[in-house]
Every structure is written in C-alpha cells, then in structure tokens.
Motif scaffolding. Structure first.
Motif, PDB file in Angstrom:
ATOM      1  N   ASN A 170      11.591  -2.070  -5.538  1.00 28.88           N
ATOM      2  CA  ASN A 170      10.120  -2.537  -5.920  1.00 28.88           C
ATOM      3  C   ASN A 170       9.211  -2.357  -4.594  1.00 28.88           C
ATOM      4  O   ASN A 170       8.037  -1.786  -4.774  1.00 28.88           O
ATOM      5  N   ALA A 171       9.661  -3.005  -3.486  1.00 32.64           N
ATOM      6  CA  ALA A 171       9.038  -3.296  -2.268  1.00 32.64           C
ATOM      7  C   ALA A 171       8.751  -1.693  -1.933  1.00 32.64           C
ATOM      8  O   ALA A 171       7.625  -1.039  -1.307  1.00 32.64           O
ATOM      9  N   LEU A 172       9.530  -0.525  -2.155  1.00 32.19           N
ATOM     10  CA  LEU A 172       9.581   0.839  -1.617  1.00 32.19           C
ATOM     11  C   LEU A 172       8.431   1.647  -2.574  1.00 32.19           C
ATOM     12  O   LEU A 172       7.485   2.210  -1.707  1.00 32.19           O
ATOM     13  N   LEU A 173       8.476   1.152  -3.880  1.00 35.30           N
ATOM     14  CA  LEU A 173       7.270   1.483  -4.872  1.00 35.30           C
ATOM     15  C   LEU A 173       5.953   1.010  -4.458  1.00 35.30           C
ATOM     16  O   LEU A 173       5.147   1.985  -4.368  1.00 35.30           O
ATOM     17  N   ASP A 174       6.077  -0.187  -4.076  1.00 33.99           N
ATOM     18  CA  ASP A 174       4.543  -0.652  -3.803  1.00 33.99           C
ATOM     19  C   ASP A 174       3.985  -0.062  -2.435  1.00 33.99           C
ATOM     20  O   ASP A 174       2.770   0.191  -2.351  1.00 33.99           O
ATOM     21  N   THR A 175       4.921   0.183  -1.583  1.00 36.60           N
ATOM     22  CA  THR A 175       4.464   1.132  -0.232  1.00 36.60           C
ATOM     23  C   THR A 175       3.994   2.522  -0.674  1.00 36.60           C
ATOM     24  O   THR A 175       2.907   2.815  -0.225  1.00 36.60           O
ATOM     25  N   ALA A 176       4.902   2.870  -1.441  1.00 34.39           N
ATOM     26  CA  ALA A 176       4.348   4.500  -1.708  1.00 34.39           C
ATOM     27  C   ALA A 176       3.087   4.312  -2.621  1.00 34.39           C
ATOM     28  O   ALA A 176       2.460   5.314  -2.686  1.00 34.39           O
ATOM     29  N   GLY A 177       2.862   3.254  -3.534  1.00 33.03           N
ATOM     30  CA  GLY A 177       1.827   3.457  -4.181  1.00 33.03           C
ATOM     31  C   GLY A 177       0.597   3.082  -3.372  1.00 33.03           C
ATOM     32  O   GLY A 177      -0.399   3.442  -3.473  1.00 33.03           O
ATOM     33  N   ALA A 178       0.829   2.126  -2.512  1.00 33.90           N
ATOM     34  CA  ALA A 178      -0.287   1.689  -1.477  1.00 33.90           C
ATOM     35  C   ALA A 178      -0.939   2.916  -0.731  1.00 33.90           C
ATOM     36  O   ALA A 178      -1.929   3.103  -0.196  1.00 33.90           O
TER      37      ALA A 178
END
Length: 232
Positions: A170-178
């Motif tokens: 989820n942290a990876l996804l949050d970073t990619a989203g940001a």
C-alpha cells in the motif's frame, strides 16, 4: 525445499483445502460453481468488446474482478461501474479466478500488450495474502506490476489486509499515486463498509452489496484517470 517447491506445495494445499470446504460447506460449493460459467461469459463478452470500436477498458485481477459471489456476472463491480460511467467503454476482462500477482504479470499483462486500452484497472493480491509463503516476494512483484502498467491510465486497488506485506504494498501504491503514475482505489479502513450483509455464501467473496461498494470505491479514481468528472 526450494522456493519453487514451497510455492507448488502451498498452491496444492490451498486447492485441497478449498476442495474439502466445497464438500463440507454448501455455500462454498455454490460460489465455486460460478467459476466456469462466469469465465465463459467474460470470454464471450471480451470478443464482442474487441470488435465494438469503443475505447477499451482492460480489467486485470482475480475472482473479484470476475464478479464471483454476485448473483450474476452483471452484479460484479466491473459491470456496475461500467453502467455508472454510462457504458463509455468496451470492457476486456482478463482476470482469472484464483489469480495472484504473478499471474497478472506472467499471463494477463502480456495479453494486454496487443491492445491499446484507454483505462486499466487492477484488483489483485487477496490470494497472495492467504499464507506467509504466498506473501514472500509480494513487494517485488508489485514493483514490477507498477513499472509495467500504462502511466496515467491505470487504477490500482490497495490491499485491505492488516499485515506487514499489505502495508508495504500500500505504501508503494500511495507513492505511485502521489507521483501521478496511477490512481489509487483505496480499500483500506472503513472503505468497504461493514462485512455483515456484504459477503457471498462462502464468506470470502463479496456479494452484490459488496460489489456495489467496490464499484463506488473505483468510480472516483477511474473518472480521474479518464478525465471524467464525478457526476458527469
């Protein structure tokens, strides 16, 4: 025992456990019986989508993207969201029941390469969370997945599971989203609502109520990824 042998044993054990559960628990048997007819229905729909001339939405993932657990194929979150968007897309659903992240990487993404989708959605990872052996290497596989998705046109769901592997993904996804590479459909916390009344007879897959909630979670990010405003 090698890593490959562990993965094979894990897959075999899980399959046997489900086979046993389907014998003992009628609800599990009823839901599992949907796999073949739902897959056949999507295969036929995919062929129609490819010759429709409409913009393509490619859906990647596991049984939840197949809609397993809903009363009919149309009760899954993909058809529900497609209707909310005004049927603007021709949906090519490449998902498969039981799929894990590796299956998306090794099978579904290569099949997508022949297409030029306007939208890609990914809902996968639940089957990777079932045992510690399956969680091993999940972070690396999700990094590979994010690298291979079309930037700016992809919506990826977070994992609602409360463990370290899910938190890392989820942290990876949050970073990619940001960074604007993907839009994030956030299924953490209260997003999915109460479980009571939202699960199918196997107590694992969503039912129609659960899939309606998932469609709602994806709607905003999908509209953002395709430049639709909510309420259009």
């Amino acid at each position: 025992m090698s890593r490959r042998e562990i993965e094979v044993a894990d897959r075999t054990w899980s399959g046997r456990a489900l086979d046993l559960a389907s014998v003992v628990l009628p609800g599990v048997r009823r839901v599992r019986a949907q796999k073949i007819p739902f897959a056949r229905a999507w295969s036929e729909a995919n062929q129609e989508a490819l010759v429709s001339g409409k913009s393509l939405w490619v859906a990647l993932g596991d049984s939840m993207t197949q809609g397993i657990g809903a009363r009919t194929v149309s009760g899954g979150w993909v058809p529900r969201l497609d209707a909310r968007l005004g049927d603007r897309f021709a949906v090519v659903n490449l998902s498969m029941s039981g799929a894990r992240i590796a299956d998306v990487l090794d099978d579904q993404l290569p099949r997508m390469l022949a297409l030029t989708p306007a939208l890609v959605t990914v809902l996968v990872g639940a089957n990777d969370m079932l045992t510690p052996a399956r969680r091993r290497g999940v972070e690396k596989r999700f990094i590979d997945l994010l690298d291979r998705l079309p930037a700016g046109r992809s919506v990826v769901a977070t994992l609602p599971h409360g463990n370290a592997a899910a938190d890392t993904v989820n942290a990876l996804l949050d970073t990619a989203g940001a960074r604007g590479r993907i839009q994030v459909a956030d299924m953490r916390g209260p997003a999915l609502g109460p479980l009571r009344g939202s699960l199918a007879d196997d107590w694992f897959h969503p039912n129609d109520v659960g899939y309606a909630r998932i469609a709602g979670i994806f709607e905003g990010p999908v509209r953002a990824a395709t430049s639709f405003r909510v309420g259009d």
